[in-house]
Design a protein around this motif. Structure first.
Motif, PDB file in Angstrom:
ATOM      1  N   ILE A 203     -50.199  -4.550   3.812  1.00 43.56           N
ATOM      2  CA  ILE A 203     -50.568  -3.141   3.621  1.00 43.56           C
ATOM      3  C   ILE A 203     -49.365  -2.223   3.822  1.00 43.56           C
ATOM      4  O   ILE A 203     -49.161  -1.263   3.076  1.00 43.56           O
ATOM      5  CB  ILE A 203     -51.713  -2.767   4.577  1.00 43.56           C
ATOM      6  N   TYR A 206     -46.803  -2.997   0.789  1.00 40.31           N
ATOM      7  CA  TYR A 206     -47.609  -3.358  -0.384  1.00 40.31           C
ATOM      8  C   TYR A 206     -46.801  -3.456  -1.674  1.00 40.31           C
ATOM      9  O   TYR A 206     -47.049  -4.321  -2.514  1.00 40.31           O
ATOM     10  CB  TYR A 206     -48.758  -2.364  -0.548  1.00 40.31           C
ATOM     11  N   GLN A 214     -52.835   0.523  -1.715  1.00 38.34           N
ATOM     12  CA  GLN A 214     -53.047  -0.271  -0.516  1.00 38.34           C
ATOM     13  C   GLN A 214     -54.215   0.204   0.347  1.00 38.34           C
ATOM     14  O   GLN A 214     -54.560  -0.459   1.319  1.00 38.34           O
ATOM     15  CB  GLN A 214     -51.775  -0.280   0.348  1.00 38.34           C
ATOM     16  N   ASN A 215     -54.830   1.328  -0.001  1.00 37.83           N
ATOM     17  CA  ASN A 215     -55.898   1.843   0.851  1.00 37.83           C
ATOM     18  C   ASN A 215     -57.149   2.279   0.090  1.00 37.83           C
ATOM     19  O   ASN A 215     -58.211   2.419   0.691  1.00 37.83           O
ATOM     20  CB  ASN A 215     -55.398   3.014   1.717  1.00 37.83           C
TER      21      ASN A 215
END
Length: 282
Positions: A203, A206, A214-215
């Protein structure tokens, strides 16, 4: 679906009858038996009276078998690890076809919303039945999943540290248990994978892994697409290989490919064996 909230990730593998050399086109192990929750559920909940199901599109949109009940656009971590071990897809325990010769290469007992409590756990005592090689996986960084970003009303997309701190406390105790088992059960080997540290690394870095998101989940609704599960009414993202998360709780097929390679040949722990490849060869 409480255990999904906790992003519980724990599975054991029975790798019996080892010692034979690898033969091209054949499995490196005779069997793999898997336990866990929705992260690796191959469709066991399809036949259960529960809301924790993924037997509908767009789940499985990139999976060769189609929609099977996997909470992913493609294969789970277990699927991809099985590929590396030369095994076919491990059948779901609750699949009506899982009997006879179908179980000779293993069974996947993972069930969405299962956990470690007596009322949600899977009561199976791998060791008393002769199991001697185990892979134990700790809890991934729950504070980083879209569901928690939305629940904690994150504006930046940064991981929720208070949640990850709770996970870290559990993982530390789990590691102590694994070390104790390795010390006490001399005939067995317990391999420990720190999925928490691995997830944090992916994360935070990434872009190095080929991801661009990534989120935010690929499929879901609400903030960070983490407030509503991936349902048939939603159209998933087109560039799915660029997302870490498939839905509010579960990673994409692309993430699982990377994770399976780390499991198979990475440096999971300081002591021997350090990865699954060494475990099956020992």
């Amino acid at each position: 679906m409480a255990s999904l909230f906790f992003f519980f990730f724990f599975f054991c593998q029975l790798l019996s009858g080892l010692g034979r050399s690898f033969v091209a086109g054949a499995g490196q192990v005779p069997a793999m038996f898997v336990f866990g929750d929705s992260l690796i559920d191959p469709g066991n909940n399809n036949h259960l009276l529960t809301r924790a199901k993924a037997n509908f599109r767009p789940h499985g949109i990139d999976f060769p078998e189609g929609t099977t009940g996997r909470f992913c656009n493609g294969g789970t971590l277990v699927d991809h690890l099985g590929y590396l071990l030369g095994l076919p897809l491990i059948p779901a325990f609750n699949n009506p076809d899982t009997h006879g010769i179908a179980i000779l290469q293993g069974v996947n007992y993972a069930s969405a919303a299962s956990g470690i409590l007596n009322d949600t756990g899977e009561n199976f005592y791998l060791y008393d039945l002769g199991v001697r090689k185990f892979l134990i996986v700790n809890i991934s960084p729950t504070g980083c999943i879209p569901n928690q970003l939305a629940a904690q009303e994150s504006d930046t997309g940064a991981c929720v540290e208070s949640v990850n701190l709770l996970v870290s406390h559990y993982n530390r105790k789990l590691k102590e248990m694994v070390d104790q088992y390795n010390a006490q059960l001399k005939e067995s080997t317990f391999l420990y994978w720190d999925a928490f540290s691995f997830g944090i690394n992916v994360i935070q870095n990434y872009a190095n892994y080929g991801f661009k998101n990534q989120n935010t989940a690929c499929c879901g609704g609400g903030k960070w697409k983490g407030q509503i599960l991936c349902l048939p009414v939603f159209t998933p993202c087109q560039n799915r290989s660029e997302y870490v998360f498939w839905d509010p709780y579960h990673p994409t097929d692309a993430f699982n490919v990377i994770a399976s390679k780390d499991l198979y040949q990475g440096n999971l722990q300081a002591s021997f064996p350090r990865n699954v490849q060494q475990l099956v060869q020992s």
